[in-house]
Scaffold this active site. Structure first.
Site, PDB file in Angstrom:
ATOM      1  N   GLY A  46       0.830  -1.194   0.000  1.00 42.92           N
ATOM      2  CA  GLY A  46       0.000   0.000   0.000  1.00 42.92           C
ATOM      3  C   GLY A  46       0.866   1.247   0.000  1.00 42.92           C
ATOM      4  O   GLY A  46       2.007   1.218   0.474  1.00 42.92           O
ATOM      5  N   GLN A  51       3.059   9.909   1.000  1.00 39.91           N
ATOM      6  CA  GLN A  51       4.340   9.224   1.200  1.00 39.91           C
ATOM      7  C   GLN A  51       5.341   9.509   0.088  1.00 39.91           C
ATOM      8  O   GLN A  51       6.512   9.170   0.213  1.00 39.91           O
ATOM      9  CB  GLN A  51       4.127   7.716   1.338  1.00 39.91           C
ATOM     10  CG  GLN A  51       3.420   7.333   2.617  1.00 39.91           C
ATOM     11  CD  GLN A  51       3.213   5.845   2.680  1.00 39.91           C
ATOM     12  OE1 GLN A  51       2.218   5.323   2.198  1.00 39.91           O
ATOM     13  NE2 GLN A  51       4.176   5.150   3.271  1.00 39.91           N
ATOM     14  N   CYS A  94       5.734  -0.098   7.360  1.00 45.16           N
ATOM     15  CA  CYS A  94       5.408   1.076   6.554  1.00 45.16           C
ATOM     16  C   CYS A  94       6.618   1.449   5.711  1.00 45.16           C
ATOM     17  O   CYS A  94       7.746   1.465   6.205  1.00 45.16           O
ATOM     18  CB  CYS A  94       5.021   2.236   7.480  1.00 45.16           C
ATOM     19  SG  CYS A  94       4.578   3.751   6.626  1.00 45.16           S
ATOM     20  N   LEU A  95       6.362   1.763   4.443  1.00 41.16           N
ATOM     21  CA  LEU A  95       7.460   2.149   3.557  1.00 41.16           C
ATOM     22  C   LEU A  95       8.131   3.440   4.017  1.00 41.16           C
ATOM     23  O   LEU A  95       9.291   3.681   3.696  1.00 41.16           O
ATOM     24  CB  LEU A  95       6.950   2.296   2.117  1.00 41.16           C
ATOM     25  CG  LEU A  95       6.392   1.012   1.488  1.00 41.16           C
ATOM     26  CD1 LEU A  95       5.874   1.284   0.087  1.00 41.16           C
ATOM     27  CD2 LEU A  95       7.439  -0.094   1.486  1.00 41.16           C
ATOM     28  N   HIS A 136      -4.638   1.553   7.341  1.00 39.08           N
ATOM     29  CA  HIS A 136      -3.276   2.081   7.465  1.00 39.08           C
ATOM     30  C   HIS A 136      -3.061   3.239   6.477  1.00 39.08           C
ATOM     31  O   HIS A 136      -2.566   4.308   6.855  1.00 39.08           O
ATOM     32  CB  HIS A 136      -2.284   0.934   7.196  1.00 39.08           C
ATOM     33  CG  HIS A 136      -0.848   1.327   7.201  1.00 39.08           C
ATOM     34  ND1 HIS A 136       0.027   0.897   8.172  1.00 39.08           N
ATOM     35  CD2 HIS A 136      -0.118   2.092   6.353  1.00 39.08           C
ATOM     36  CE1 HIS A 136       1.232   1.385   7.910  1.00 39.08           C
ATOM     37  NE2 HIS A 136       1.170   2.115   6.812  1.00 39.08           N
ATOM     38  N   GLU A 137      -3.453   3.032   5.217  1.00 40.06           N
ATOM     39  CA  GLU A 137      -3.229   4.063   4.190  1.00 40.06           C
ATOM     40  C   GLU A 137      -4.158   5.267   4.386  1.00 40.06           C
ATOM     41  O   GLU A 137      -3.734   6.409   4.176  1.00 40.06           O
ATOM     42  CB  GLU A 137      -3.388   3.474   2.790  1.00 40.06           C
ATOM     43  CG  GLU A 137      -2.426   2.343   2.454  1.00 40.06           C
ATOM     44  CD  GLU A 137      -0.957   2.658   2.696  1.00 40.06           C
ATOM     45  OE1 GLU A 137      -0.553   3.840   2.616  1.00 40.06           O
ATOM     46  OE2 GLU A 137      -0.191   1.719   2.976  1.00 40.06           O
ATOM     47  N   HIS A 140      -2.706   7.539   6.819  1.00 40.61           N
ATOM     48  CA  HIS A 140      -1.689   8.426   6.210  1.00 40.61           C
ATOM     49  C   HIS A 140      -2.331   9.704   5.668  1.00 40.61           C
ATOM     50  O   HIS A 140      -1.770  10.793   5.801  1.00 40.61           O
ATOM     51  CB  HIS A 140      -0.962   7.731   5.052  1.00 40.61           C
ATOM     52  CG  HIS A 140       0.221   6.935   5.460  1.00 40.61           C
ATOM     53  ND1 HIS A 140       1.319   7.476   6.084  1.00 40.61           N
ATOM     54  CD2 HIS A 140       0.498   5.616   5.315  1.00 40.61           C
ATOM     55  CE1 HIS A 140       2.224   6.538   6.318  1.00 40.61           C
ATOM     56  NE2 HIS A 140       1.737   5.388   5.854  1.00 40.61           N
TER      57      HIS A 140
END
Length: 171
Positions: A46, A51, A94-95, A136-137, A140
């Site tokens: 994701g 991000q 997380c990226l 999660h996304e 963000h």
């Protein structure tokens, strides 16, 4: 398609609240394609536009397991309209917080309303990994990181570690 550089903790951009997308056009669809390319390259399941430094309410996901056919999905202006009382726990990463993982408890099932690539409104009911990934996304997009769902002590340790690494990199 272009692989974009990822924004990494402690960059304050990650705490910005993203603005709604006004219209689905070629530029937005190219951004979504670039985000998918970036996500696959990382690799991740994701990615929210913030991000890669774009504060717009856009995210991409693909929770297909290794060996399964890719299933890229684009969510424009996603909104959780319903959450189950039932909870589930997943080890999240997380990226934007590379190589750090923690167990996070979230609603097990969510209903998400969003605009798709076609410019039309869609509603999806998600459970399992997709439900966790979408929550999660969407977090963000609201300036919330998964570490905000863990203990204050653990969160402060993670932030301190990434702040120290960022300082060392800047020297």
């Amino acid at each position: 398609m272009t692989i974009k550089p990822l924004i990494i903790l402690p960059d304050p951009i990650l705490r910005q609240v993203s603005k709604p997308v006004e219209q689905v056009d070629d530029d937005l669809l190219k951004l979504a394609d670039d985000m998918l390319e970036t996500m696959y390259d990382a690799p991740g399941i994701g990615l929210a536009a913030i991000q890669i430094g774009v504060p717009r309410r856009l995210l991409v996901v693909d929770v297909a397991r290794e060996g399964e056919e890719k299933n890229p999905q684009v969510f424009i202006n996603p909104e959780i309209v319903k959450s189950s009382d039932e909870r589930s726990v997943y080890e999240e990463g997380c990226l934007s917080i590379p190589e750090y993982y923690a167990e996070v408890e979230r609603p097990a099932i969510v209903t998400v309303r969003h605009v798709g690539r076609d410019g039309r409104e869609h509603v999806v009911e998600a459970d399992g990994l997709l439900a966790t990934c979408l929550q999660h996304e969407i977090d963000h997009l609201n300036g919330v990181l998964f570490i905000d769902h863990i203990s204050r002590l653990k969160r402060e340790m993670v932030i301190k570690r990434f702040t120290k690494a960022a300082r060392a990199k800047a020297v």
